[in-house]
Each structure stands twice: as C-alpha cells, then as structure tokens.
Scaffold this active site. Structure first.
Site, PDB file in Angstrom:
ATOM      1  N   SER A  93       0.841  -1.177   0.000  1.00 30.36           N
ATOM      2  CA  SER A  93       0.000   0.000   0.000  1.00 30.36           C
ATOM      3  C   SER A  93       0.883   1.237   0.000  1.00 30.36           C
ATOM      4  O   SER A  93       2.106   1.116  -0.085  1.00 30.36           O
ATOM      5  CB  SER A  93      -0.855  -0.072   1.264  1.00 30.36           C
ATOM      6  OG  SER A  93      -1.799   0.917   1.234  1.00 30.36           O
ATOM      7  N   GLU A 127       2.189  10.838 -10.468  1.00 30.43           N
ATOM      8  CA  GLU A 127       1.165  10.126 -11.255  1.00 30.43           C
ATOM      9  C   GLU A 127      -0.195  10.294 -10.593  1.00 30.43           C
ATOM     10  O   GLU A 127      -0.273  10.315  -9.371  1.00 30.43           O
ATOM     11  CB  GLU A 127       1.453   8.618 -11.271  1.00 30.43           C
ATOM     12  CG  GLU A 127       2.901   8.256 -11.375  1.00 30.43           C
ATOM     13  CD  GLU A 127       3.109   6.738 -11.415  1.00 30.43           C
ATOM     14  OE1 GLU A 127       2.208   5.991 -10.993  1.00 30.43           O
ATOM     15  OE2 GLU A 127       4.189   6.339 -11.886  1.00 30.43           O
ATOM     16  N   LYS A 129      -3.429   9.221  -8.842  1.00 30.98           N
ATOM     17  CA  LYS A 129      -3.775   8.014  -8.080  1.00 30.98           C
ATOM     18  C   LYS A 129      -5.173   7.586  -8.510  1.00 30.98           C
ATOM     19  O   LYS A 129      -6.162   8.242  -8.184  1.00 30.98           O
ATOM     20  CB  LYS A 129      -3.724   8.297  -6.586  1.00 30.98           C
ATOM     21  CG  LYS A 129      -3.962   7.058  -5.742  1.00 30.98           C
ATOM     22  CD  LYS A 129      -3.628   7.332  -4.287  1.00 30.98           C
ATOM     23  CE  LYS A 129      -3.729   6.067  -3.440  1.00 30.98           C
ATOM     24  NZ  LYS A 129      -5.057   5.488  -3.416  1.00 30.98           N
ATOM     25  N   ASP A 131      -8.581   5.741  -8.721  1.00 30.78           N
ATOM     26  CA  ASP A 131      -9.437   5.156  -7.688  1.00 30.78           C
ATOM     27  C   ASP A 131     -10.154   3.936  -8.246  1.00 30.78           C
ATOM     28  O   ASP A 131     -11.291   3.990  -8.670  1.00 30.78           O
ATOM     29  CB  ASP A 131     -10.454   6.207  -7.221  1.00 30.78           C
ATOM     30  CG  ASP A 131     -11.137   5.774  -5.934  1.00 30.78           C
ATOM     31  OD1 ASP A 131     -10.709   4.766  -5.340  1.00 30.78           O
ATOM     32  OD2 ASP A 131     -12.097   6.453  -5.537  1.00 30.78           O
ATOM     33  N   TYR A 238       1.100   0.822 -13.899  1.00 32.70           N
ATOM     34  CA  TYR A 238       1.992   1.783 -13.241  1.00 32.70           C
ATOM     35  C   TYR A 238       3.109   1.162 -12.399  1.00 32.70           C
ATOM     36  O   TYR A 238       3.886   1.879 -11.794  1.00 32.70           O
ATOM     37  CB  TYR A 238       1.189   2.769 -12.379  1.00 32.70           C
ATOM     38  CG  TYR A 238       0.248   2.117 -11.382  1.00 32.70           C
ATOM     39  CD1 TYR A 238       0.735   1.343 -10.344  1.00 32.70           C
ATOM     40  CD2 TYR A 238      -1.125   2.309 -11.493  1.00 32.70           C
ATOM     41  CE1 TYR A 238      -0.124   0.752  -9.436  1.00 32.70           C
ATOM     42  CE2 TYR A 238      -1.994   1.728 -10.584  1.00 32.70           C
ATOM     43  CZ  TYR A 238      -1.486   0.948  -9.560  1.00 32.70           C
ATOM     44  OH  TYR A 238      -2.347   0.369  -8.678  1.00 32.70           O
ATOM     45  N   LYS A 326      -3.029  13.025  -1.063  1.00 32.63           N
ATOM     46  CA  LYS A 326      -4.475  12.916  -1.263  1.00 32.63           C
ATOM     47  C   LYS A 326      -5.123  14.266  -1.577  1.00 32.63           C
ATOM     48  O   LYS A 326      -4.720  15.297  -1.045  1.00 32.63           O
ATOM     49  CB  LYS A 326      -5.133  12.360   0.021  1.00 32.63           C
ATOM     50  CG  LYS A 326      -4.772  10.909   0.316  1.00 32.63           C
ATOM     51  CD  LYS A 326      -5.424  10.001  -0.702  1.00 32.63           C
ATOM     52  CE  LYS A 326      -5.509   8.559  -0.239  1.00 32.63           C
ATOM     53  NZ  LYS A 326      -6.576   8.235   0.639  1.00 32.63           N
ATOM     54  N   CYS A 420     -47.683  15.317   8.231  1.00 36.80           N
ATOM     55  CA  CYS A 420     -47.268  14.989   6.864  1.00 36.80           C
ATOM     56  C   CYS A 420     -47.520  16.198   5.972  1.00 36.80           C
ATOM     57  O   CYS A 420     -48.635  16.731   5.953  1.00 36.80           O
ATOM     58  CB  CYS A 420     -48.059  13.783   6.371  1.00 36.80           C
ATOM     59  SG  CYS A 420     -47.825  13.472   4.611  1.00 36.80           S
ATOM     60  N   CYS A 423     -50.502  15.142   3.268  1.00 41.45           N
ATOM     61  CA  CYS A 423     -51.913  14.899   3.615  1.00 41.45           C
ATOM     62  C   CYS A 423     -52.317  15.523   4.942  1.00 41.45           C
ATOM     63  O   CYS A 423     -53.489  15.511   5.307  1.00 41.45           O
ATOM     64  CB  CYS A 423     -52.209  13.406   3.634  1.00 41.45           C
ATOM     65  SG  CYS A 423     -51.470  12.561   5.043  1.00 41.45           S
ATOM     66  N   CYS A 438     -45.585   9.398   8.309  1.00 46.31           N
ATOM     67  CA  CYS A 438     -46.964   9.858   8.159  1.00 46.31           C
ATOM     68  C   CYS A 438     -47.897   8.714   8.511  1.00 46.31           C
ATOM     69  O   CYS A 438     -47.701   7.579   8.085  1.00 46.31           O
ATOM     70  CB  CYS A 438     -47.177  10.300   6.702  1.00 46.31           C
ATOM     71  SG  CYS A 438     -48.903  10.391   6.231  1.00 46.31           S
ATOM     72  N   CYS A 444     -53.128   9.440   2.379  1.00 37.31           N
ATOM     73  CA  CYS A 444     -52.033  10.321   1.988  1.00 37.31           C
ATOM     74  C   CYS A 444     -51.718  10.119   0.509  1.00 37.31           C
ATOM     75  O   CYS A 444     -51.376   9.014   0.075  1.00 37.31           O
ATOM     76  CB  CYS A 444     -50.802  10.016   2.839  1.00 37.31           C
ATOM     77  SG  CYS A 444     -49.362  10.943   2.324  1.00 37.31           S
TER      78      CYS A 444
HETATM   79  S1  IVH Z   1       1.947   2.437  -6.795  1.00 37.89           S
HETATM   80  C1  IVH Z   1       4.282  -0.186  -3.840  1.00 37.89           C
HETATM   81  N1  IVH Z   1       0.697   4.074  -8.414  1.00 37.89           N
HETATM   82  O1  IVH Z   1      -3.235   3.087  -4.603  1.00 37.89           O
HETATM   83  C2  IVH Z   1       3.412   0.873  -4.422  1.00 37.89           C
HETATM   84  N2  IVH Z   1      -0.591   2.893  -6.810  1.00 37.89           N
HETATM   85  O2  IVH Z   1      -2.996   3.334  -1.705  1.00 37.89           O
HETATM   86  C3  IVH Z   1       2.376   0.310  -5.278  1.00 37.89           C
HETATM   87  N3  IVH Z   1      -2.981   3.333  -6.942  1.00 37.89           N
HETATM   88  O3  IVH Z   1      -2.626  -0.296  -3.925  1.00 37.89           O
HETATM   89  C4  IVH Z   1       1.354   1.250  -5.657  1.00 37.89           C
HETATM   90  N4  IVH Z   1      -2.902   4.716  -8.640  1.00 37.89           N
HETATM   91  O4  IVH Z   1      -4.288   0.341  -5.792  1.00 37.89           O
HETATM   92  C5  IVH Z   1       0.574   3.210  -7.389  1.00 37.89           C
HETATM   93  N5  IVH Z   1      -0.279   5.519  -9.943  1.00 37.89           N
HETATM   94  C6  IVH Z   1      -0.401   4.666  -8.932  1.00 37.89           C
HETATM   95  C7  IVH Z   1      -1.656   4.345  -8.358  1.00 37.89           C
HETATM   96  C8  IVH Z   1      -1.698   3.468  -7.292  1.00 37.89           C
HETATM   97  C9  IVH Z   1      -3.694   4.102  -7.778  1.00 37.89           C
HETATM   98  C10 IVH Z   1      -3.563   2.540  -5.853  1.00 37.89           C
HETATM   99  C11 IVH Z   1      -3.110   1.112  -5.791  1.00 37.89           C
HETATM  100  C12 IVH Z   1      -2.447   0.963  -4.468  1.00 37.89           C
HETATM  101  C13 IVH Z   1      -3.105   2.032  -3.686  1.00 37.89           C
HETATM  102  C14 IVH Z   1      -2.284   2.467  -2.512  1.00 37.89           C
END
Ligand code: IVH
Length: 689
Positions: A93, A127, A129, A131, A238, A326, A420, A423, A438, A444
C-alpha cells in the site's frame, strides 16, 4: 467539525489501550466492508484519519503494536469463491500525505536515508492516483498466464478469466520482453460507463452501485465471466512485481517500456526534478480532475531511480520510495434555499436540501440529502444558511455543515414537521427509529401514489407498458385511485389521452388482463407492506398457501394470544416486528377495502409448493458469506420453496453449506465436520438457475 482527539502524549496507558482496541476493531471492520463487500462504510478521509490516529498512538505506545494491528496489514483477509494466488512480490500500500509540508518531509526523509551528494536531485515521478482496484498480471514467455487482485497484499484472488475480457490488457507481449513479467496497475470503470450501467441496473430493478469503484469491484469479482465482459472496464499500468530481468534504470523509462509492451499508461504523469515541480504537478492534475472520465483521489510520487527504490525498501505496509498525496474531498459552498420533505411508500419523511445550483467536482448539484430529523438538528442546518456541500465519490451529495459566520440574522432553527406535508396526517416517530412517518396510510396522496408505483413495479404486478410515470398521470386525473382501479381501466378513455392511441391503449388493456392471474407471493409483495420484501412475501405465501387462507389467518392473528398469531411470529424469518407490520396493514380499514376489491377482480393463484423431487428437498442448508446474485433472505426463501430447511449455524445435522466470499468461521466449521460446501454459482446450478 468534531473536536480533535487528545494528543497521544496526554493519554494514560489504559486510555491508550482502550482507544487502540476500539480503533483497531473499527478499522478492521472498515477493511472488511471495503475489501470483501465492496461497500465502504466510511469516506476515505475518515478512514485515513482513523488509521493515522492508530499510528500516532502506536508511535507513543509501541507495546500496543501487534502483528494483527491494522497498521501492520494492507487489507482484509481474503474472501472465498475464487482460487487464491500468492504474490511472489507482495502488493503493498502507500503512505499518505495531506499537505505540501508532508510532501517536503517525504523528500527530506529520503535524502536523510540515502544521503546523496548535495547537488544530486531526488527526481520524482508524479502520477494520478487512480481510484480503482489494483491487479497484478503475470506474463510467462510473453503470454498472459494469470491475473490476481491485491487481496491482503500477500495473497490475492485468481481473476484471470475476468481480466482477459479487458481490452487494455494485452494477451501477449513483444518478443523482447523478459520471460517473466508481472505488471501491476489499476482496473477502473469510466464514469460514463458507470452512469450508463446504473441506468440499466435501475431500469431492470437491479442493485445500483454507489460509485465507479464499487461498480468496478463488483464487475471484476463476478464468478460469471460473461457479466464482467458486458461491463466496460479499463486499466492503467503503473508498477511491476516479479521480473526475470530489470526492465529499466528508472521508473520513467519503465513506464515507456510498459507503453511499448502494449499497456495503457496514464498521460498525466510528470517527471519532477524537485519538490516544487512535484507540487506543481499535483496542482495540474487536481485542475484537470473534474474533466477526467475516471475517478482519481490524489497524486502518487515515486522516486525515479530504481536502484534508489531498492535501497529505500519498505516500512511495514508501504514503500519508503513512494507516497500518495491525497486530494481533499470535493466540496463547495452554496445557499440552502429550502428543505423539502419527501414522503415515501411507507410514509417515511425524508428531508431533501434544495440548493442554489453549484458545481462540485464538475457536476452541477441542486439537491442534497439531509438524511433525517436528527441530522438536521445535530448540524443545526437552517434555511437561508450558506452550507458546505460534499460529493465524496458517492452519487448523492451531502450537506456537511452550515457556514456560521454567513448565517442570516433571521435564520431560525429548522422545525421538522410533525404532520405529513402532503396529507396533513400526524407524523410520528417510534422511539427506536430515525424516521418520522406519516400515519395517513392510503389517505395520503404521496403514500398512495408511491404504493401504486410499487404495485406495478417489476417484482410485483410488472404490467408491460404501465410505468411509474403513467401511474402518476392516471392518479392525478382520477383514473386510478387504488390498485383495483387498474383492472377497471377503459380502453376508450385511455385511447383519448395525450400520447395514447387506439392500439397502444388496447395493448395496455391486454397487458393488464394478462396479470389478472397472479401468484400469491407476488400479490402479497405488491401490497407494499412495510418490511415485507419479496422473500418475506414468499414465506407468507409458502406458509398460508392461498389468499383466502392468508387473509383468514391474519384476521385471526390480530389477537396476540391466538394460535394464528403464534404461528405467524414463529415463521422462521418473520418475528414480532414484521408480524406487527403485516397485522397493522391488514387491520387498517382502507387496506381491507383494497384487499377486498382486488380479490374481486383478480384470480390469485395458490402458492405452488415445491416438488419433493427437488435435489435439496428435505436437506438442511446453511448460507454463509456474501452472496452476489441474490440477497440472503431471497436465497433462503428460494431454498425453502424447494423444500429445504435453512439453518443459521453449521452442525452435524447440516447437509450442505453454500459459501460466498467471507464465509469465515462457518466455512471453517463445515470443513472440520466434513460437510459438503459449494459456492453460489454451484448452488444456482444445483437448483436450476
Ligand atoms: S503504486 C508499492 N501508483 O493506490 C506501491 N498505486 O494506496 C504500489 N494506486 O494499492 C502502488 N494509482 O491500488 C501506485 N499511480 C499509482 C496508483 C496506485 C492508484 C492505488 C493502488 C495501491 C493504492 C495504494
């Protein structure tokens, strides 16, 4: 906003242990909802805040760190249903940054760790991120052989067949690609596809998804590949996992190779020489965010040089060489013009904020939910207030809070109506409920129309050509006041109406006539009794068999000491609360007339008891884990309709366990006892679809 929690330095060890235990349990539950049910219980921001708090407490009280603390793990344990795959290189993560300072600190930490020459820049790649859902794709000898979800980071689920349906994922790589290649990236559903899908789902009466991420997750984890294939899913690559040879010297060059190999790589990625450039990239990406056809929730910065990445390595769950910056939740302020109260089929009063239209993250918002009476009081939202509106991935915008220093002098606390608005009947609120209701019943207009809409809906009478719009128009013109009126509609009268002709009116009359014969369970469901969904309607039909028997039993059951009452509450899956709603419904004078009139025009078919030759007749079955094709009550009613007995716990008497993802202890117990366990797909096959 809520008060900030005490500094961990000020906590006693007992307080810290208490808060740690509570937070750890809550986060574990959020993880379960997010990873196993694809249904997050809190916003990302709240989740992050809780996790950070837990980290802060652990930093001060390291004794509290246990291997199963959420700070030590990436996600929730795996759900079953798919084969498990162990990642040769774990899928980790990312740590989070919430401010520019956090990003500066991140780079400073890297410099301290590597101690490079002073004039050597720490080049980063910024890059978006994405979702979505991270996946790992394995290629052997240039062919795609396996694809997996992240799962708990160490072990994911084998979703190869579903991933093969995604056009962005190449089936083969060019000859010069290494023999073993693991590409990682994010699968997502474009916003446009998400909207179209939800429209289709809604029209078909199926579940609508809360946001594109959930829709992507739900589509990717289908046991039936044809469903995945029918959904638009895309992927950005990525990162990498196992590789038989290092693909490049820098991340930037690796991205270039990904493109050469046929993967989609996001075009907003930027090469940044220093923190300032990285923060500028963040602002550029934030600016175009509303115009993108996919959701992003931040910017990921990665150290460009791969040899540095290797040196930096990982701390518990995240790499030291990358961080996610974020975005704040998409918010805007606008004026609350009015609060409307909507009245639903069962009389629940729901407050809706009418707003001065405002753009939030590229979408014009003019209504937002205020949830219920308590929420308005808690936030002290007043008509005329300037309010903060938030759209956090979800489709329904929310009112976050009023901006107090912009409050008009004459703004008064909102008084939730006690009557209500449609009515005028008294609206009451049972002690243990959040909704005020109601009491007007069918007097009603709102409830009457909503109930008529429900009466003709897909799982009820399902009359072709008679939709909610027609019901409202017929109701307004006095053609249909109660359900039985539908069966007395006159072809000539309809044909005269705007938008209708001789033929279309005749088609409608024919479609209505076709439904004069209706199975008892559909009939009961169509009445729209509170808490009586399809499954409960089926249980009632199953138990009583005919409309006459059901009506007679409900009349007798009005006396709480009657046998009829105890029979009703003892139906497995009914209980006193549902029984009370059913009895109140049939006791009500208007409803009695509705029932009598319907009985006069309809031919309600007795419930067909299951053929005893069904493969599950007489067997004791336990459902556990998440079912994807149907709700639990529906599955239960279906099994019972086939003559099975459904039990809530696994024992020696259990014949069969139907386990969906997350079956946990029951699944284990079945294994210990050697009881046959099958998944939802196999179950559906067994009972004939
Ligand atoms: S790199 C070891 N690059 O974000 C690092 N993750 O919160 C591997 N995600 O599990 C992740 N865009 O699902 C990376 N450009 C990006 C991303 C990205 C979305 C997600 C991914 C990861 C999560 C971490």
């Amino acid at each position: 906003m809520s008060d900030s929690p005490p500094n961990p330095d000020d906590l006693t060890p007992e307080q810290a242990a208490g808060e740690h235990a509570r937070l750890a349990a809550e986060i574990a539950e959020h993880n379960r909802l997010y990873y196993q049910e694809d249904a997050p219980g809190v916003s990302d921001a709240e989740y992050d805040a809780q996790l950070r708090r837990l980290q802060d407490i652990e930093a001060k009280f390291p004794d509290l760190i246990t291997p199963d603390s959420p700070t030590q793990k990436v996600g929730a344990p795996l759900s079953s249903g798919f084969t498990k795959i162990r990642h040769t290189v774990p899928m980790l993560s990312l740590g989070n940054a919430f401010s520019d300072d956090d990003v500066t600190d991140f780079v400073a930490r890297i410099r301290r760790f590597l101690n490079p020459p002073e004039d050597e820049p720490v080049v980063l790649v910024a890059e978006p991120k994405i979702d979505g859902l991270s996946v790992s794709l394995r290629y052997e000898n240039q062919s795609f052989v396996r694809g997996a979800t992240r799962g708990d980071g160490n072990e994911g689920e084998d979703i190869t067949a579903n991933l093969r349906t995604i056009a962005d994922i190449p089936a083969t790589l060019p000859d010069d690609a290494p023999d073993i290649v693991e590409v990682r990236g994010e699968v997502y559903m474009p916003k446009s596809a998400f909207n179209a899908l939800n429209e289709r789902q809604e029209a078909a009466g199926d579940k609508v998804f809360a946001n594109p991420r959930n829709a992507a997750a739900g589509s990717l984890r289908q046991l039936d590949t044809s469903i995945t294939a029918s959904r638009t899913l895309r992927m950005f690559a990525y990162a990498w996992g196992e590789m038989s040879e290092e693909p490049a010297g820098t991340h930037w060059w690796f991205l270039e190779r990904l493109r050469e190999w046929g993967f989609r790589v996001n075009s907003l990625m930027e090469h940044c020489e220093d923190v300032e450039e990285a923060l500028a990239a963040y602002r550029n990406i934030a600016e175009v965010r509303p115009t993108l056809d996919y959701d992003i929730d931040g910017v990921v910065y990665k150290v460009n040089r791969l040899s540095w990445q290797t040196r930096l390595g990982f701390v518990s769950r995240a790499p030291r060489w990358a961080i996610a910056h974020k975005f704040p939740a998409e918010q805007a302020t606008t004026i609350l013009r009015d609060i409307d109260i909507q009245v639903g089929r069962t009389g629940a009063l729901t407050p809706v904020a009418r707003l001065e239209p405002v753009t939030v993250g590229g979408v014009v918002v003019s209504n937002a939910t205020l949830h219920n009476e308590d929420e308005i009081a808690r936030k002290d939202v007043r008509i005329g207030d300037t309010v903060v509106i938030q759209r956090a991935g979800d489709v329904i915008p929310q009112v976050v809070e009023p901006v107090l220093d912009k409050r008009p002098k004459d703004a008064k606390p909102y008084k939730f109506p006690k009557r209500c608005p449609v009515c005028g009947s008294e609206a009451v609120r049972p002690e243990d409920e959040v909704a005020r209701r109601c009491t007007g019943g069918l007097i009603c207009a709102a409830q009457a129309v909503e109930r008529l809409k429900h009466f003709v809906s897909r799982n009820a009478f399902d009359i072709e050509g008679l939709g909610a719009k027609h019901i409202v128009a017929f109701w307004e013109d006095g053609l249909v006041k109660e359900p039985a009126d539908i069966f007395k509609l006159d072809q000539a009268v309809i044909a005269e109406r705007e938008g209708w002709g001789e033929q279309s009116a005749q088609n409608l009359i024919d479609a209505i006539a076709e439904r004069e014969n209706i199975p008892l369970d559909r009939f009961i469901f169509a009445l729209g009794v509170r808490q009586v969904g399809q499954a409960t309607a089926r249980l009632l039909a199953y138990t009583y068999g005919t409309l006459e028997a059901w009506r007679a039993a409900m009349a007798a059951a009005q006396k709480p000491d009657s046998d009829a009452y105890s029979e009703l509450v003892n139906i497995d899956g009914i209980g006193p609360s549902v029984a009370a709603d059913v009895l109140a419904f049939v006791h009500e004078k208007h409803n009695q007339k509705v029932l009598k009139d319907l009985a006069a025009v309809l031919d309600v078919a007795p419930f067909e008891k299951p053929a005893s030759d069904s493969p599950v007749a007489g067997k004791t079955i336990v459902f556990t884990g998440t079912l994807e094709q149907m709700t639990r009550p529906e599955a239960k009613a279906r099994a019972e309709a086939l003559g099975a007995k459904v039990s809530g716990s696994v024992s020696k008497k259990t014949d069969l366990v139907v386990a969906g993802p997350g079956s946990g202890s029951k699944g284990k117990k079945a294994e210990e006892l050697g009881i046959e366990t099958i998944n939802e797909g196999a179950w559906l096959k067994l009972i004939g679809g």
